[in-house]
Motif scaffolding. Structure first.
Motif, PDB file in Angstrom:
ATOM      1  N   TYR A 137       1.079  -0.803  -0.131  1.00 18.11           N
ATOM      2  CA  TYR A 137      -0.044   0.230  -0.009  1.00 18.11           C
ATOM      3  C   TYR A 137       0.737   1.304  -0.305  1.00 18.11           C
ATOM      4  CZ  TYR A 137      -3.229   3.521   1.637  1.00 18.11           C
ATOM      5  OH  TYR A 137      -3.805   5.089   1.806  1.00 18.11           O
ATOM      6  N   ASN A 138       2.075   1.142   0.801  1.00 16.42           N
ATOM      7  CA  ASN A 138       2.553   2.495   0.759  1.00 16.42           C
ATOM      8  C   ASN A 138       3.418   2.803  -0.026  1.00 16.42           C
ATOM      9  OD1 ASN A 138       4.820   3.875   2.468  1.00 16.42           O
ATOM     10  ND2 ASN A 138       6.333   2.952   0.852  1.00 16.42           N
ATOM     11  N   GLN A 139       3.766   1.726  -1.340  1.00 20.83           N
ATOM     12  CA  GLN A 139       4.466   1.947  -2.461  1.00 20.83           C
ATOM     13  C   GLN A 139       3.221   1.869  -2.764  1.00 20.83           C
ATOM     14  OE1 GLN A 139       5.889  -1.375  -4.787  1.00 20.83           O
ATOM     15  NE2 GLN A 139       7.789  -0.122  -5.254  1.00 20.83           N
ATOM     16  N   TRP A 140       2.404   1.523  -3.306  1.00 22.75           N
ATOM     17  CA  TRP A 140       1.011   2.057  -4.206  1.00 22.75           C
ATOM     18  C   TRP A 140       0.925   3.718  -4.219  1.00 22.75           C
ATOM     19  CZ3 TRP A 140      -4.592   2.949  -2.970  1.00 22.75           C
ATOM     20  CH2 TRP A 140      -5.008   2.987  -4.566  1.00 22.75           C
ATOM     21  N   MET A 141       0.666   3.851  -3.060  1.00 20.20           N
ATOM     22  CA  MET A 141      -0.032   5.547  -2.430  1.00 20.20           C
ATOM     23  C   MET A 141       1.346   5.854  -2.770  1.00 20.20           C
ATOM     24  SD  MET A 141      -2.732   5.960  -2.079  1.00 20.20           S
ATOM     25  CE  MET A 141      -2.148   7.790  -2.188  1.00 20.20           C
ATOM     26  N   TRP A 198      13.233   3.603  -4.461  1.00 21.82           N
ATOM     27  CA  TRP A 198      14.130   3.123  -3.992  1.00 21.82           C
ATOM     28  C   TRP A 198      14.311   2.023  -2.469  1.00 21.82           C
ATOM     29  CZ3 TRP A 198      18.141   3.294   0.696  1.00 21.82           C
ATOM     30  CH2 TRP A 198      18.484   2.834   0.843  1.00 21.82           C
ATOM     31  N   LEU A 199      13.169   3.520  -1.906  1.00 20.81           N
ATOM     32  CA  LEU A 199      12.554   2.936  -0.029  1.00 20.81           C
ATOM     33  C   LEU A 199      12.138   2.320   0.283  1.00 20.81           C
ATOM     34  CD1 LEU A 199      13.210   6.258   2.478  1.00 20.81           C
ATOM     35  CD2 LEU A 199      14.823   4.412   2.480  1.00 20.81           C
ATOM     36  N   ASP A 200      10.683   2.194  -0.666  1.00 22.29           N
ATOM     37  CA  ASP A 200       9.412   1.339  -1.799  1.00 22.29           C
ATOM     38  C   ASP A 200      10.481   0.377  -2.037  1.00 22.29           C
ATOM     39  OD1 ASP A 200       7.934   3.942  -0.299  1.00 22.29           O
ATOM     40  OD2 ASP A 200       7.402   4.001  -2.605  1.00 22.29           O
ATOM     41  N   GLN A 201      11.026  -0.113  -2.546  1.00 19.04           N
ATOM     42  CA  GLN A 201      11.315  -1.334  -3.039  1.00 19.04           C
ATOM     43  C   GLN A 201      11.956  -2.031  -1.447  1.00 19.04           C
ATOM     44  OE1 GLN A 201       9.902  -3.067  -5.904  1.00 19.04           O
ATOM     45  NE2 GLN A 201      11.068  -4.541  -5.340  1.00 19.04           N
ATOM     46  N   LEU A 202      13.040  -1.697  -0.172  1.00 18.71           N
ATOM     47  CA  LEU A 202      13.252  -2.107   0.374  1.00 18.71           C
ATOM     48  C   LEU A 202      12.941  -2.659   1.105  1.00 18.71           C
ATOM     49  CD1 LEU A 202      16.606  -2.177   0.945  1.00 18.71           C
ATOM     50  CD2 LEU A 202      16.210  -0.368   2.692  1.00 18.71           C
ATOM     51  N   MET A 203      11.335  -1.751   1.417  1.00 23.09           N
ATOM     52  CA  MET A 203      10.212  -2.454   2.582  1.00 23.09           C
ATOM     53  C   MET A 203       9.575  -3.641   1.554  1.00 23.09           C
ATOM     54  SD  MET A 203       8.519   1.698   3.226  1.00 23.09           S
ATOM     55  CE  MET A 203       9.142   2.274   3.360  1.00 23.09           C
ATOM     56  N   ILE A 204       9.706  -2.835   0.424  1.00 20.71           N
ATOM     57  CA  ILE A 204       9.133  -4.563  -0.095  1.00 20.71           C
ATOM     58  C   ILE A 204       9.324  -6.030   0.261  1.00 20.71           C
ATOM     59  CG2 ILE A 204       8.032  -5.825  -2.291  1.00 20.71           C
ATOM     60  CD1 ILE A 204       5.930  -3.122  -1.659  1.00 20.71           C
TER      61      ILE A 204
END
Length: 175
Positions: free
Chosen positions: A13-17, A101-107
């Motif tokens: 959800y974070n990445q999508w938003m 980059w951060l969002d992919q790292l989180m995933i």
């Protein structure tokens, strides 16, 4: 849905938003993004910077977990911000790259979190240097809630600037 599935959903959800927010922000000029709109962090750019800085601080803390999390190792090369109000990225292009980059790292990271990891207490220091010891799963809930809170502010600022972000409901990602 178990707790690890829940944090994976929240990371998605974070990445999508964030993609939606940054696509919307790209419709504005640099001057419009930097305009002081009397928000917590001044501008749209300031609000988006705060989210990146806050996420960086928390992810660096999460890397202290006894599980080690090798997927968070790239954060070692990034200094922790001294202030969550600083404008670390003055241009949306650089901020967009760091955000992606951060969002992919989180995933990638949440895919490695095990159920047993969630029951640990995390020892860390807050921004004032005070030691803290808190339930790891509760900190993850706070982490994702913090993102949602400030993305709501950014969405409001974008709407006020005449840019529609579109659907923001988590419901859109739930089967």
């Amino acid at each position: 849905m178990n707790r690890t599935e829940h944090i994976a959903l929240m990371a998605s959800y974070n990445q999508w938003m964030n993609r939606k927010l940054y696509d919307a922000a790209a419709k504005l000029t640099d001057a419009e993004l930097a305009l002081d709109r009397q928000a917590f962090f001044g501008s749209i750019l300031g609000t988006l910077n705060h989210l990146v800085l806050g996420d960086t601080v928390w992810l660096k803390r999460f890397a202290l977990h006894p599980a080690g999390y090798p997927t968070l190792a790239p954060l070692d090369a990034i200094a922790a911000p001294a202030d969550l109000k600083q404008l670390a990225f003055a241009h949306i292009r650089e901020l967009t790259a760091r955000r992606a980059w951060l969002d992919q790292l989180m995933i990638d990271w949440v895919a490695t979190v095990q159920v047993a990891d969630l029951d640990h207490r995390l020892h860390y220091h807050n921004m004032r240097g005070t030691a803290a010891d808190k339930d790891f799963y509760s900190l993850l809930v706070h982490f994702f809630n913090h993102q949602t809170h400030h993305r709501g502010q950014a969405t409001t600022l974008l709407t006020q600037a005449g840019v529609d972000v579109g659907d923001t409901d988590l419901l859109a990602l739930i089967d």
